[in-house]
Design a protein around this motif. Structure first.
Motif: not given
Length: 651
Positions: A160-161, A241-246, A255-257
């Protein structure tokens, strides 16, 4: 203070295949470094919520303590000097596998002796895992007094860099105004027979209540968030704001919203937040303590903490919107590891653990796996492994109350945990990630392997992490491979439950440890200073010169918990007995008052009784326990107040 030492490579000539391999190898070495931190552990005064000054444990005269930063492949050296004066200490590097270095893991009486005041101790190990971790003391419930902070392992090869512009580290935690020593004394006493955990005074973000996070429009930020608290899980969201879990607990995920996440104590989550394209508004960041964990809600408690995403510091910082229960955080069981590791095969060994809370003969409430509440051995468990020779494969030598299981190398192991308690528990395994192949909903009762629950219903690619929440009166099944020889704790990470005994010990490939581990001189030196034996079984019997199994199986004199209560005595019975005794004493006092005293004396007696009640209430609320500020957050009556109303945010 941190020192970074790179490694250089030798030159070479020619372009043979051998030289190319050498080039690659030396290039890998060159990318690694030795990172050294010199930590002087001291007391200082802190007041992060602006409500009470209190003694706090800092490092190098500073608090919050430093964030440790390393990269994959680095060797980390942490030189610790204990300058507390009145307490021993240790450091545990939560989530790091300590592969080949179980003696650097940090829990006292498990893999090391305590570091006494004035003594030095060095942790020295190589890190081969990327991700978000933390470090904390692992002795006598000490870390909530302040010695806890993030540990970040950067990964040049992260998948994800290229997805973010900047990286931010954020902690969430609960905070107590009283010191742990006094709180623990009250918690583990007959004054608290129901086992009510002390309620925190505040919630914190980055050890403050006024956190501002500057954002630039259009940029994407990687947030690394760690719950470094002692007790409270936290609901976390960012308005607008939403989060995208990595990543969770050092495991990359697809990635998960998510609009809201839940972090139990010791859990970590990394996620992306993309800033809006305009700077017309600022937005609240909210962390809300999980009040379902609290037996009571003290008057005046604000279980929320608010920070802000700041686009323009000239614009106002808005109050958060009101949210109503039930909260609906992202379910971590839906995460899919990035490496797509499929479910491990059928287990070679299954360990079943029932979570039980019960009273013992001293009147205090204890936590049990099955019928065992953990008590530390006289000899640290690892040191027993290293001095036991062939006896090391016999779990009996590690003591009756360390709840030890011996695992062979490369077994598939299932841990089945049944929660016979109406509270949630975040369970952590040292030395491993585990696959969470099953977790029941609330109130499902114990796990039943024959209830049509086969591997066909387990996920093909299970979620993986090192700390997972077990639901109230529910069950779960964790699966891992015993491919990391060491002595590893499995325990609830609510610190009150650690101290009341909710721990088990996994002794993984003990003969491999004997072959591969040599204890450094400074580790043995602190044992000598602390008066802790380093040879023998849990009771200190046996030893390097003893080959007689009888010596190693002699557990006479081992440390033990208080005795069991007679059958039929329950927590409710204890409470009833206490109140009956109080009523009886008051009844006798009233008879004596009428028989021997006049009206004036009677008034004085009534006044004295009120004073006694007032004093009792002070003990129940925890005031005077510890040397920090006064606490208004500790109540003893389990189930006294109902859970909070709908409104979750208080100003």
């Amino acid at each position: 203070m941190a020192h970074h030492h790179g490694r250089s490579t030798n030159g070479f000539t020619g372009l043979s295949f051998t030289y190319l391999i050498c080039l690659l190898w030396h290039g890998l070495l060159a990318s690694a470094a030795t990172v050294t931190y010199d930590f002087n552990v001291t007391w200082l005064t802190a007041n992060p919520d602006g409500m009470a000054d209190r003694p706090t444990i800092g490092i190098n005269g500073q608090w919050p303590i430093p964030t440790i930063r390393v990269a994959v492949g680095d060797r980390l050296i942490v030189n610790v000097l204990n300058s507390l004066g009145n307490e021993s200490t240790s450091l545990h590097f939560h989530g790091l596998f300590m592969r080949g270095a179980t003696h650097m893991d940090g829990p006292v009486s498990v893999t090391q002796c305590p570091i006494p005041p004035g003594e030095r101790f060095t942790y020295n190990f190589t890190i081969d895992q990327p991700g978000t971790y933390w470090y904390h003391s692992h002795i006598h419930g000490q870390y909530p007094d302040g010695i806890r902070g993030p540990l970040i392992v950067h990964d040049p090869e992260s998948p994800f860099k290229d997805m973010y512009d900047e990286e931010l580290v954020m902690t969430v935690s609960d905070w107590y105004h009283d010191q742990m020593h006094g709180l623990l004394t009250w918690f583990m006493s007959k004054a608290n027979p129901a086992g009510a955990e002390p309620v925190p005074n505040s919630a914190l973000l980055n050890d403050t209540q006024n956190l501002s996070v500057p954002l630039q429009p259009g940029k994407t930020y990687l947030f690394r968030m760690v719950n470094i608290g002692a007790f409270a899980g936290q609901y976390i969201w960012f308005e607008g704001h939403n989060m995208t879990i990595l990543e969770v607990d050092g495991v990359y995920t697809h990635p998960a919203e998510a609009s809201m996440i839940y972090l139990a104590t010791a859990q970590r989550c990394s996620f992306l937040i993309t800033a809006r394209n305009d700077s017309s508004n600022n937005f609240p960041i909210v962390a809300s303590m999980d009040t379902d964990l609290f037996d009571t809600l003290p008057d005046g408690l604000n279980w929320n903490v608010t920070g802000w995403l700041v686009y323009d510091d000239a614009k106002p910082l808005p109050e958060p919107a009101v949210l109503y229960e039930p909260f609906e955080p992202f379910d971590d069981m839906g995460l899919v590891p990035w490496d797509n590791q499929t479910i491990l095969g059928e287990p070679d060994q299954t360990i079943s653990l029932d979570v039980i809370m019960d009273n013992l003969s001293d009147g205090a409430n204890y936590a049990f796996f099955n019928n065992i509440t953990y008590v530390a051995p006289k000899v640290p468990t690892l040191y027993t492994v290293l001095t036991a020779g062939e006896h090391a494969t016999n779990p009996a030598i590690y003591g009756t109350y360390t709840h030890s299981f011996v695992l062979e190398r490369d077994q598939i192991v299932d841990i089945v945990v049944n929660n016979l308690d109406p509270g949630k528990h975040p369970f952590h395994l040292h030395g491993h990630h585990f696959q969470v192949i099953w977790r029941s909903p609330d109130d499902a009762g114990p796990f039943s392997a024959d209830a049509n629950l086969t591997d066909l219903r387990f996920p093909r690619i299970p979620m993986r992490r090192d700390t997972v929440v077990l639901h109230q009166n529910g069950n779960m099944v964790l699966r891992f491979k015993s491919d990391n020889p060491g002595v590893w704790l499995f325990h609830c990470h609510i610190e009150w439950h650690v101290q009341s005994g909710l721990m088990a010990t996994f002794i993984e490939a003990p003969l491999d440890m004997q072959r591969d581990i040599t204890l450094p001189a400074d580790h043995l030196a602190v044992c000598e200073k602390a008066g802790v034996p380093t040879v023998g079984n849990a009771a200190g019997h046996g030893g390097l010169s003893s080959s007689r199994s009888g010596d190693w199986l002699d557990l006479s004199g081992e440390r033990m918990p208080p005795g069991r209560l007679p059958e039929g005595i329950t927590t409710r019975g204890i409470v009833a007995l206490v109140f009956s005794c109080v009523s009886g004493i008051l009844g006798v006092a009233v008879v004596a008052w009428y028989g021997f005293a006049g009206a004036a004396v009677g008034e004085e007696a009534v006044s004295g009784r009120d004073g006694g009640q007032q004093q009792q209430q002070q003990v129940v609320e925890g005031k005077g326990g510890g040397s920090g500020g006064e606490s208004d957050g500790v109540m003893a009556d389990r189930g006294g107040l109902s859970s909070p109303g709908e409104k979750r945010l208080s100003s």
